[in-house]
Motif scaffolding. Structure first.
Motif, mmCIF file in Angstrom:
data_model
loop_
_atom_site.group_PDB
_atom_site.id
_atom_site.type_symbol
_atom_site.label_atom_id
_atom_site.label_comp_id
_atom_site.label_asym_id
_atom_site.label_seq_id
_atom_site.Cartn_x
_atom_site.Cartn_y
_atom_site.Cartn_z
ATOM 1 N N ARG A 51 -3.068 -26.066 -7.777
ATOM 2 C CA ARG A 51 -3.848 -24.909 -8.216
ATOM 3 C C ARG A 51 -3.114 -24.244 -9.378
ATOM 4 O O ARG A 51 -2.113 -23.556 -9.207
ATOM 5 C CB ARG A 51 -4.037 -23.942 -7.043
ATOM 6 N N VAL A 52 -3.639 -24.446 -10.576
ATOM 7 C CA VAL A 52 -2.963 -23.950 -11.778
ATOM 8 C C VAL A 52 -3.324 -22.502 -12.084
ATOM 9 O O VAL A 52 -2.606 -21.824 -12.830
ATOM 10 C CB VAL A 52 -3.286 -24.831 -12.995
ATOM 11 N N TYR A 53 -4.444 -22.017 -11.529
ATOM 12 C CA TYR A 53 -4.819 -20.619 -11.770
ATOM 13 C C TYR A 53 -5.476 -20.055 -10.518
ATOM 14 O O TYR A 53 -6.338 -20.705 -9.913
ATOM 15 C CB TYR A 53 -5.794 -20.514 -12.948
ATOM 16 N N GLU A 54 -5.065 -18.860 -10.126
ATOM 17 C CA GLU A 54 -5.640 -18.227 -8.947
ATOM 18 C C GLU A 54 -5.771 -16.732 -9.182
ATOM 19 O O GLU A 54 -4.809 -16.048 -9.527
ATOM 20 C CB GLU A 54 -4.771 -18.491 -7.713
ATOM 21 N N ALA A 55 -6.995 -16.230 -9.037
ATOM 22 C CA ALA A 55 -7.308 -14.805 -9.134
ATOM 23 C C ALA A 55 -8.148 -14.448 -7.916
ATOM 24 O O ALA A 55 -8.616 -15.335 -7.193
ATOM 25 C CB ALA A 55 -8.054 -14.512 -10.433
ATOM 26 N N PHE A 67 -8.756 -22.429 -10.161
ATOM 27 C CA PHE A 67 -8.922 -23.661 -10.929
ATOM 28 C C PHE A 67 -7.831 -24.640 -10.520
ATOM 29 O O PHE A 67 -6.640 -24.319 -10.569
ATOM 30 C CB PHE A 67 -8.843 -23.381 -12.430
ATOM 31 N N ASP A 68 -8.259 -25.852 -10.091
ATOM 32 C CA ASP A 68 -7.335 -26.879 -9.618
ATOM 33 C C ASP A 68 -7.422 -28.122 -10.498
ATOM 34 O O ASP A 68 -8.511 -28.485 -10.968
ATOM 35 C CB ASP A 68 -7.672 -27.287 -8.177
ATOM 36 N N VAL A 69 -6.290 -28.777 -10.720
ATOM 37 C CA VAL A 69 -6.273 -30.093 -11.360
ATOM 38 C C VAL A 69 -5.953 -31.124 -10.288
ATOM 39 O O VAL A 69 -5.152 -30.877 -9.383
ATOM 40 C CB VAL A 69 -5.247 -30.156 -12.511
ATOM 41 N N PRO A 82 -8.318 -45.683 -10.443
ATOM 42 C CA PRO A 82 -7.562 -44.437 -10.581
ATOM 43 C C PRO A 82 -8.461 -43.382 -11.210
ATOM 44 O O PRO A 82 -9.312 -43.695 -12.055
ATOM 45 C CB PRO A 82 -6.414 -44.822 -11.521
ATOM 46 N N ILE A 83 -8.304 -42.121 -10.801
ATOM 47 C CA ILE A 83 -9.143 -41.046 -11.330
ATOM 48 C C ILE A 83 -8.316 -39.787 -11.570
ATOM 49 O O ILE A 83 -7.283 -39.574 -10.940
ATOM 50 C CB ILE A 83 -10.314 -40.702 -10.392
ATOM 51 N N VAL A 84 -8.781 -38.951 -12.496
ATOM 52 C CA VAL A 84 -8.227 -37.619 -12.725
ATOM 53 C C VAL A 84 -9.405 -36.656 -12.790
ATOM 54 O O VAL A 84 -10.512 -37.028 -13.226
ATOM 55 C CB VAL A 84 -7.399 -37.534 -14.023
ATOM 56 N N GLY A 85 -9.186 -35.407 -12.327
ATOM 57 C CA GLY A 85 -10.306 -34.484 -12.297
ATOM 58 C C GLY A 85 -9.870 -33.037 -12.197
ATOM 59 O O GLY A 85 -8.682 -32.704 -12.277
ATOM 60 N N ALA A 86 -10.853 -32.171 -12.002
ATOM 61 C CA ALA A 86 -10.612 -30.735 -11.896
ATOM 62 C C ALA A 86 -11.689 -30.112 -11.022
ATOM 63 O O ALA A 86 -12.783 -30.680 -10.847
ATOM 64 C CB ALA A 86 -10.611 -30.077 -13.278
ATOM 65 N N ARG A 87 -11.368 -28.918 -10.509
ATOM 66 C CA ARG A 87 -12.295 -28.198 -9.631
ATOM 67 C C ARG A 87 -12.173 -26.708 -9.885
ATOM 68 O O ARG A 87 -11.064 -26.164 -9.951
ATOM 69 C CB ARG A 87 -11.972 -28.515 -8.175
ATOM 70 N N ALA A 88 -13.315 -26.047 -10.037
ATOM 71 C CA ALA A 88 -13.334 -24.603 -10.282
ATOM 72 C C ALA A 88 -14.196 -23.923 -9.233
ATOM 73 O O ALA A 88 -15.239 -24.449 -8.819
ATOM 74 C CB ALA A 88 -13.879 -24.299 -11.677
ATOM 75 N N PHE A 89 -13.758 -22.744 -8.823
ATOM 76 C CA PHE A 89 -14.465 -21.967 -7.804
ATOM 77 C C PHE A 89 -14.566 -20.511 -8.269
ATOM 78 O O PHE A 89 -13.583 -19.933 -8.746
ATOM 79 C CB PHE A 89 -13.704 -22.039 -6.472
#
Length: 286
Positions: free
Chosen positions: A160-164, A169-171, A204-211
């Motif tokens: 989790r690179v950013y948390e408010a 936002f997670d990579v 292999p995969i790379v991704g991101a997730r936003a909430f």
């Protein structure tokens, strides 16, 4: 004759051996877990904005059985070096041939470290009867049953690179496993012949997730990944977005849209398809 979709794993050629029975046991386990948590409906794949109940200090775990009303479009050659067949099926077409389908997602977090597992298993059977040609005369009809199964599992870990208070936002990075198998049984004049094919691979995969939390009850979630890069398939991608509603700290419902695409062409097998459609799911947090 339509082709059936099935999943697999490329390890059979590289030294690993996945059996059909073993994969079916995995798929059955996934399905039983889905049924034990709730209805086999939907896909809320993220925290829903309420304060989750920790398993132990800093741990969060949630399980989401879901339904994916996906249609399919693409090109498939399920048997090695067989002709490539163009396939286009709506969700209603898929439901007509469906024997069993199960979808489930598991999400966990400890501090800023996140973990995700998403699995699906679909089994379809299509039956066709070809009548005798008039110029041939009273020749018995030819019947064919095509049984197709597809298993896929996406396993990821990230940070989790950013948390408010209202946004995270997670990579992510990981692998997507594929395994497909197809059985064709042809009957003619009382005789029966069967042909089977199995294949699979790992991407292999790379991704991101936003909430984003809109308010105490409503939230939005978006998740996407890309991969393949020639290691398994030439290219694969997945994207999903949901609107989530929380009933309480443990239970929520989600609705949205999901698409999954893969372009695989190796050793005479072709599986170049896109599955897309609405998702509906229930999430239970422990």
């Amino acid at each position: 004759m339509h082709c059936r979709v099935g999943l697999q794993s490329r390890f059979g050629d590289s030294g690993w051996q996945w059996t059909k029975a073993g994969l079916r046991r995995v798929a059955l386990g996934v399905s039983l877990l889905s049924l034990s948590v709730g209805s086999a409906l939907s896909a809320d794949m993220g925290e829903d904005g309420t304060t989750p109940v920790p398993l132990e200090p800093d741990w969060v775990l949630q399980v989401t059985p879901y339904m994916w009303a996906a249609g399919m479009k693409g090109n498939i050659s399920p048997f090695r070096r067989a002709p490539t067949i163009e396939v286009e099926k709506s969700f209603s077409d898929v439901m007509d041939d469906l024997n069993f389908g199960g979808f489930i997602n598991v999400w966990a977090r400890r501090d800023r470290f996140v973990f995700s597992a998403d699995a699906m298993y679909v089994n379809l059977t299509e039956s066709r009867v070809i009548g005798a040609l008039p110029v041939i005369g009273p020749v018995p009809p030819i019947g064919a049953d095509v049984d197709t199964a597809q298993f896929s599992a996406t396993l990821q870990a990230g940070y989790r690179v950013y948390e408010a208070p209202d946004f995270t936002f997670d990579v992510l990075g990981g692998i997507r496993l594929w395994y497909l198998w197809n059985d064709v049984n042809v009957t003619f004049a009382g005789q029966s012949r069967s042909v089977s094919s199995e294949f699979g691979w790992v991407d292999p995969i790379v991704g991101a997730r936003a909430f984003y939390r809109v308010n105490e009850k409503v939230s939005l979630m978006a998740q996407a990944d890309i991969g393949g890069f020639g290691a398994g398939s030439d290219f694969t991608w997945q994207a999903m977005a949901t609107v989530n509603y929380s009933f309480n700290d443990k239970l929520s419902i989600s609705a949205g849209y999901k698409a999954l695409s893969v372009d695989y062409d190796s050793d005479g097998h072709v599986f170049d398809t896109t599955l897309a459609g609405p998702v509906l799911g229930f999430t239970y947090r422990f």
